[in-house]
Design a protein around this motif. Structure first.
Motif, short mmCIF file in Angstrom:
data_model
loop_
_atom_site.label_atom_id
_atom_site.label_comp_id
_atom_site.label_asym_id
_atom_site.label_seq_id
_atom_site.Cartn_x
_atom_site.Cartn_y
_atom_site.Cartn_z
N ALA A 52 79.40 -60.53 -129.83
CA ALA A 52 78.07 -60.43 -130.44
C ALA A 52 77.70 -58.97 -130.68
N THR A 53 76.88 -58.74 -131.70
CA THR A 53 76.36 -57.40 -131.95
C THR A 53 75.34 -57.06 -130.87
N LEU A 54 75.54 -55.93 -130.21
CA LEU A 54 74.67 -55.54 -129.11
C LEU A 54 73.62 -54.53 -129.57
N PRO A 55 72.46 -54.50 -128.92
CA PRO A 55 71.42 -53.56 -129.32
C PRO A 55 71.85 -52.11 -129.10
N VAL A 56 71.32 -51.23 -129.91
CA VAL A 56 71.61 -49.81 -129.79
C VAL A 56 70.71 -49.20 -128.73
N ILE A 57 71.28 -48.36 -127.87
CA ILE A 57 70.49 -47.67 -126.87
C ILE A 57 69.57 -46.67 -127.57
N PRO A 58 68.27 -46.66 -127.28
CA PRO A 58 67.36 -45.72 -127.94
C PRO A 58 67.78 -44.27 -127.73
N ALA A 68 77.98 -51.35 -120.91
CA ALA A 68 77.37 -52.16 -119.86
C ALA A 68 75.85 -52.16 -120.00
N ASN A 69 75.27 -51.01 -120.34
CA ASN A 69 73.82 -50.96 -120.51
C ASN A 69 73.38 -51.64 -121.80
N GLN A 70 74.24 -51.65 -122.81
CA GLN A 70 73.93 -52.43 -124.01
C GLN A 70 73.88 -53.91 -123.68
N LEU A 71 74.79 -54.37 -122.84
CA LEU A 71 74.78 -55.77 -122.41
C LEU A 71 73.50 -56.08 -121.64
N LEU A 72 73.09 -55.17 -120.75
CA LEU A 72 71.85 -55.36 -120.01
C LEU A 72 70.66 -55.46 -120.94
N LEU A 73 70.62 -54.57 -121.93
CA LEU A 73 69.50 -54.57 -122.87
C LEU A 73 69.47 -55.86 -123.69
N ALA A 74 70.64 -56.34 -124.09
CA ALA A 74 70.72 -57.59 -124.85
C ALA A 74 70.17 -58.76 -124.04
N VAL A 75 70.45 -58.78 -122.76
CA VAL A 75 69.95 -59.85 -121.89
C VAL A 75 68.45 -59.70 -121.67
N ALA A 76 67.99 -58.46 -121.43
CA ALA A 76 66.57 -58.23 -121.17
C ALA A 76 65.72 -58.62 -122.38
N GLU A 77 66.25 -58.40 -123.58
CA GLU A 77 65.49 -58.75 -124.78
C GLU A 77 65.25 -60.25 -124.88
N GLN A 78 66.13 -61.05 -124.28
CA GLN A 78 65.96 -62.51 -124.32
C GLN A 78 64.78 -62.97 -123.48
#
Length: 214
Positions: A52-58, A68-78
């Motif tokens: 899946a396309t992961l969110p970009v770190i600001p 790993a932090n992109q994965l965390l951010l993707a989960v947190a956005e849900q």
């Protein structure tokens, strides 16, 4: 005191979101488990890759930039609406973050070392702190503007269970009214070769808890 898991975000080789992951799991979808070269010298490795396309770190959090932090951010956005509701109800200083990880940004460190060996210098933008184990909780707290206790549990395969126990302890101790709890690991050579050295890997699909397992 009763503690509850109010919502769940998830992303892995089965898909994104609890509904898709559950559906793929029930269908026995193993398409995300692929054999790739480059992880082990001279041999392939079967790995579970998130496609899946992961969110970009600001940009403001660039020092935390790693998969790993992109994965965390993707989960947190849900579960962002639930987090925002908790902030309104309790205040950001009463919400903690407890994250489990074994790899953090070690994959980025491996790539940076390879670039240095090839080019004589580290790639632009590489920050050693990307691969520090304790940075994941700090990153997520900053990304979500949370000001409660934030720390990482890194105890290999037990990390995921221990973060839940740790979050419960924060609630029971009245240090927090809510805790964002979870974990993330990304593919890296250290982990793949570590389990390979223990002879715990196979290029064939595993079939655990099945009457047909080998």
């Amino acid at each position: 005191m009763n503690c509850y898991l109010n919502n769940l975000g998830i992303v892995n080789a089965l898909g994104v979101g609890k509904d898709r992951v559950c559906d793929a799991l029930m269908r026995g979808d193993s398409s995300g488990m692929v054999v790739e070269q480059g992880w082990r010298i001279g041999r392939g490795a079967r790995v579970g890759r998130v496609t899946a396309t992961l969110p970009v770190i600001p940009t403001s959090l660039a020092m935390f930039d790693c998969r790993a932090n992109q994965l965390l951010l993707a989960v947190a956005e849900q579960i962002l609406p639930d987090i925002e509701n908790a902030i309104r109800k309790f205040g950001s200083e009463r919400i903690g973050v407890v994250i489990g990880t074994s790899t953090s940004g070690i994959g980025e460190g491996e790539a940076a070392i390879a670039t240095r060996e090839r080019d004589g210098e580290f790639p632009a933008g590489f920050d050693y702190s990307q691969q520090e184990i304790g940075r994941s909780a700090e990153f997520l707290a900053a990304a979500l503007a949370l000001r409660g206790p934030a720390y990482v549990v890194s105890t290999a395969c037990t990390s995921g269970a221990k973060v839940l126990a740790s979050a419960r302890n924060l609630l029971l101790a009245d240090l927090c009214d809510a805790v964002v709890v979870g974990g993330a690991d990304s593919l890296c050579r250290m982990t793949v070769n570590g389990f390979s050295a223990l002879e715990l890997t196979t290029e064939a699909l595993c079939n655990p808890m099945s009457r047909n397992r080998g």
